[in-house]
Motif scaffolding. Structure first.
Motif, PDB file in Angstrom:
ATOM      1  N   GLU A 148       1.074  -1.011  -0.188  1.00 62.28           N
ATOM      2  CA  GLU A 148      -0.259  -0.111   0.079  1.00 62.28           C
ATOM      3  C   GLU A 148       0.831   1.273  -0.129  1.00 62.28           C
ATOM      4  O   GLU A 148       1.541   1.332   0.655  1.00 62.28           O
ATOM      5  CB  GLU A 148      -0.849  -0.221   1.002  1.00 62.28           C
ATOM      6  CG  GLU A 148      -1.751   1.145   1.117  1.00 62.28           C
ATOM      7  CD  GLU A 148      -2.295   1.445  -0.018  1.00 62.28           C
ATOM      8  OE1 GLU A 148      -3.035   0.955  -0.235  1.00 62.28           O
ATOM      9  OE2 GLU A 148      -2.449   2.832   0.045  1.00 62.28           O
ATOM     10  N   ARG A 149       0.550   2.279  -0.874  1.00 58.06           N
ATOM     11  CA  ARG A 149       1.542   3.419  -0.888  1.00 58.06           C
ATOM     12  C   ARG A 149       0.801   4.393   0.482  1.00 58.06           C
ATOM     13  O   ARG A 149       1.947   5.181   0.718  1.00 58.06           O
ATOM     14  CB  ARG A 149       1.230   3.778  -2.119  1.00 58.06           C
ATOM     15  CG  ARG A 149      -0.237   4.722  -2.596  1.00 58.06           C
ATOM     16  CD  ARG A 149       0.381   5.515  -3.660  1.00 58.06           C
ATOM     17  NE  ARG A 149      -1.732   5.596  -4.828  1.00 58.06           N
ATOM     18  CZ  ARG A 149      -1.986   5.786  -6.078  1.00 58.06           C
ATOM     19  NH1 ARG A 149      -0.626   5.651  -6.715  1.00 58.06           N
ATOM     20  NH2 ARG A 149      -2.804   6.114  -5.936  1.00 58.06           N
ATOM     21  N   SER A 150      -0.302   4.562   0.699  1.00 57.72           N
ATOM     22  CA  SER A 150      -0.644   5.034   1.618  1.00 57.72           C
ATOM     23  C   SER A 150      -0.160   4.468   2.925  1.00 57.72           C
ATOM     24  O   SER A 150       0.361   3.864   2.986  1.00 57.72           O
ATOM     25  CB  SER A 150      -2.301   5.842   1.361  1.00 57.72           C
ATOM     26  OG  SER A 150      -3.067   4.775   2.322  1.00 57.72           O
ATOM     27  N   ASP A 151      -0.021   5.696   3.938  1.00 59.32           N
ATOM     28  CA  ASP A 151       0.089   4.939   5.579  1.00 59.32           C
ATOM     29  C   ASP A 151      -0.972   4.428   6.181  1.00 59.32           C
ATOM     30  O   ASP A 151      -1.150   4.177   7.186  1.00 59.32           O
ATOM     31  CB  ASP A 151       0.496   6.375   5.686  1.00 59.32           C
ATOM     32  CG  ASP A 151      -0.075   7.287   6.484  1.00 59.32           C
ATOM     33  OD1 ASP A 151      -1.682   7.781   5.767  1.00 59.32           O
ATOM     34  OD2 ASP A 151      -0.322   8.798   6.560  1.00 59.32           O
ATOM     35  N   GLN A 152      -1.724   4.401   5.602  1.00 52.38           N
ATOM     36  CA  GLN A 152      -3.293   3.246   6.267  1.00 52.38           C
ATOM     37  C   GLN A 152      -3.974   2.287   5.111  1.00 52.38           C
ATOM     38  O   GLN A 152      -4.133   2.529   3.662  1.00 52.38           O
ATOM     39  CB  GLN A 152      -4.108   4.171   6.317  1.00 52.38           C
ATOM     40  CG  GLN A 152      -5.533   5.291   5.516  1.00 52.38           C
ATOM     41  CD  GLN A 152      -6.128   6.198   6.985  1.00 52.38           C
ATOM     42  OE1 GLN A 152      -6.252   6.294   7.906  1.00 52.38           O
ATOM     43  NE2 GLN A 152      -6.856   5.996   5.693  1.00 52.38           N
ATOM     44  N   VAL A 153      -4.551   1.345   5.690  1.00 51.12           N
ATOM     45  CA  VAL A 153      -5.247   0.039   4.826  1.00 51.12           C
ATOM     46  C   VAL A 153      -6.357   0.990   4.765  1.00 51.12           C
ATOM     47  O   VAL A 153      -7.179   2.180   5.328  1.00 51.12           O
ATOM     48  CB  VAL A 153      -4.821  -1.077   5.151  1.00 51.12           C
ATOM     49  CG1 VAL A 153      -3.834  -1.505   5.437  1.00 51.12           C
ATOM     50  CG2 VAL A 153      -5.841  -1.274   6.836  1.00 51.12           C
ATOM     51  N   GLY A 154      -7.157   0.121   3.295  1.00 49.35           N
ATOM     52  CA  GLY A 154      -8.739   0.521   3.055  1.00 49.35           C
ATOM     53  C   GLY A 154      -9.042   1.420   2.283  1.00 49.35           C
ATOM     54  O   GLY A 154     -10.346   0.592   1.908  1.00 49.35           O
ATOM     55  N   GLY A 155      -8.127   1.999   1.759  1.00 49.80           N
ATOM     56  CA  GLY A 155      -8.919   2.443   0.619  1.00 49.80           C
ATOM     57  C   GLY A 155      -9.123   3.722   0.711  1.00 49.80           C
ATOM     58  O   GLY A 155      -9.697   4.430   1.986  1.00 49.80           O
ATOM     59  N   SER A 156     -10.121   3.768   0.594  1.00 49.11           N
ATOM     60  CA  SER A 156     -11.362   4.582   0.257  1.00 49.11           C
ATOM     61  C   SER A 156     -12.698   4.363   2.196  1.00 49.11           C
ATOM     62  O   SER A 156     -12.867   5.409   1.585  1.00 49.11           O
ATOM     63  CB  SER A 156     -12.786   4.991  -0.933  1.00 49.11           C
ATOM     64  OG  SER A 156     -12.352   4.698  -1.519  1.00 49.11           O
ATOM     65  N   ILE A 157     -12.380   3.361   2.516  1.00 53.38           N
ATOM     66  CA  ILE A 157     -13.371   3.081   3.251  1.00 53.38           C
ATOM     67  C   ILE A 157     -12.125   3.177   4.280  1.00 53.38           C
ATOM     68  O   ILE A 157     -10.456   2.900   4.774  1.00 53.38           O
ATOM     69  CB  ILE A 157     -13.605   1.399   3.713  1.00 53.38           C
ATOM     70  CG1 ILE A 157     -14.101   0.735   2.450  1.00 53.38           C
ATOM     71  CG2 ILE A 157     -13.729   1.329   5.109  1.00 53.38           C
ATOM     72  CD1 ILE A 157     -14.330  -0.861   2.575  1.00 53.38           C
ATOM     73  N   CYS A 158     -12.483   4.433   5.435  1.00 51.84           N
ATOM     74  CA  CYS A 158     -12.379   4.947   6.529  1.00 51.84           C
ATOM     75  C   CYS A 158     -12.705   6.033   7.314  1.00 51.84           C
ATOM     76  O   CYS A 158     -14.441   6.314   6.804  1.00 51.84           O
ATOM     77  CB  CYS A 158     -11.636   6.539   6.240  1.00 51.84           C
ATOM     78  SG  CYS A 158     -10.708   6.993   6.934  1.00 51.84           S
ATOM     79  N   SER A 159     -12.622   4.288   8.596  1.00 51.04           N
ATOM     80  CA  SER A 159     -13.739   5.404   9.784  1.00 51.04           C
ATOM     81  C   SER A 159     -12.909   6.361  11.134  1.00 51.04           C
ATOM     82  O   SER A 159     -11.803   6.195  10.427  1.00 51.04           O
ATOM     83  CB  SER A 159     -14.492   3.676  10.263  1.00 51.04           C
ATOM     84  OG  SER A 159     -14.620   3.329   9.629  1.00 51.04           O
ATOM     85  N   CYS A 160     -14.192   7.350  11.119  1.00 52.33           N
ATOM     86  CA  CYS A 160     -13.381   8.077  12.721  1.00 52.33           C
ATOM     87  C   CYS A 160     -13.700   8.397  12.868  1.00 52.33           C
ATOM     88  O   CYS A 160     -15.171   8.448  13.583  1.00 52.33           O
ATOM     89  CB  CYS A 160     -12.748   9.025  11.752  1.00 52.33           C
ATOM     90  SG  CYS A 160     -13.266  10.168  11.037  1.00 52.33           S
ATOM     91  N   ARG A 161     -13.252   7.717  14.589  1.00 55.77           N
ATOM     92  CA  ARG A 161     -14.257   8.370  16.160  1.00 55.77           C
ATOM     93  C   ARG A 161     -14.353   9.382  16.313  1.00 55.77           C
ATOM     94  O   ARG A 161     -12.684  10.179  16.898  1.00 55.77           O
ATOM     95  CB  ARG A 161     -13.956   7.401  16.722  1.00 55.77           C
ATOM     96  CG  ARG A 161     -14.465   5.945  16.489  1.00 55.77           C
ATOM     97  CD  ARG A 161     -14.843   4.923  18.336  1.00 55.77           C
ATOM     98  NE  ARG A 161     -15.429   4.028  17.738  1.00 55.77           N
ATOM     99  CZ  ARG A 161     -16.065   3.108  18.077  1.00 55.77           C
ATOM    100  NH1 ARG A 161     -16.807   4.223  17.834  1.00 55.77           N
ATOM    101  NH2 ARG A 161     -16.512   2.345  17.960  1.00 55.77           N
TER     102      ARG A 161
END
Ligand code: FAD
Length: 214
Positions: A31-44
């Motif tokens: 993965e090139r970005s620093d998080q997995v999931g691509g478009s899927i991104c949850s935040c609390r």
């Protein structure tokens, strides 16, 4: 056992990695970005869980249903869509208008003008075009439903699903089933009825809201 590298860590890649790993292969996800999931991104934030990308999934095939259930912990964590979520609104001239979900409400709705509704009826009889032509969702919708239904039904719906521009999304790739239907039936509404009847017969399991995938 094979050594397999998968480029990208969006849901497509993760689903494939998960399946390959279950088959005993050694999988590396790059993965090139620093998080997995691509478009899927949850935040609390405090007690709230917000989705930056997709927030729901419509389980419309046996394969997807089986796949989701194969993920440990997933069925218990899936959140089903509330019946209140059935009501959808589209903002028109600053007024939220409920999206019609029945024939009667489609006739009486103020979301579309009488001219728009008549144009839609006229368009129902539009003949199909050469299925080899690659059409955008926007062009298909204007040809099949008229401009007003495109503006105040299809465009917001596509925005909700893909967060994309219907002018540049290919119908064939974004909505392959509709594309296939058009090839099969000249009158789209008849084709849609086929699908609804077939779905009822199959009595498919559905869960529409699932906040956490992995
Ligand atoms: C705002 C928004 C709302 C949405 N709402 C819904 C919804 O409610 N329901 C629904 O079903 N769908 C929804 N979608 C669509 C859904 O999110 C996408 O179809 C799906 O997440 C795409 O997954 P993907 O794995 O194909 O691609 P992506 O999620 O785009 O993942 C691709 C990954 O590959 C990585 N990558 C790309 N190139 C490289 C490279 N060269 N090297 C390494 N890594 C690379 C990227 O960084 C990214 O992490 C929504 C989309 C958006 C943007």
């Amino acid at each position: 056992m094979k050594k397999i590298a998968i480029i990208g860590s969006g849901i497509t890649a993760l689903a494939r990695a998960w399946e390959l790993q279950k088959c005993g292969h050694m999988v590396t996800v790059l993965e090139r970005s620093d998080q997995v999931g691509g478009s899927i991104c949850s935040c609390r934030e405090g007690a709230y869980l917000a989705e930056e990308g997709p927030n729901s999934i419509q389980v419309n095939s046996f394969e997807v249903d089986t796949f989701l259930k194969s993920i440990p912990g997933f069925p218990e964590r899936a959140i089903y869509a509330s019946v209140d979520a059935k009501k959808r609104f589209i903002l028109k001239a600053g007024i939220p208008r409920i999206v019609p979900i029945s024939l009667l409400s489609a006739v009486t709705t103020k979301l579309w003008t009488p001219t728009g509704k008549l144009a839609f009826l006229k368009k129902l009889l539009t003949p199909t075009i050469n299925p080899g032509i690659e059409e955008s969702i926007a062009d298909f919708s204007r040809r099949r439903f008229g401009n007003e239904l495109y503006e105040y039904a299809i465009n917001p719906m596509v925005g909700g699903i893909y967060a994309g521009d219907p002018e540049s999304l290919s119908l064939r790739h974004a909505f392959p089933k509709i594309h296939a239907l058009e090839k099969r039936r000249n009158i789209l509404i008849v084709a849609a009825m086929d699908v609804i009847i077939a779905a009822r017969k199959k009595n498919k399991p559905r869960f529409k809201k699932a906040h956490t995938f992995f």
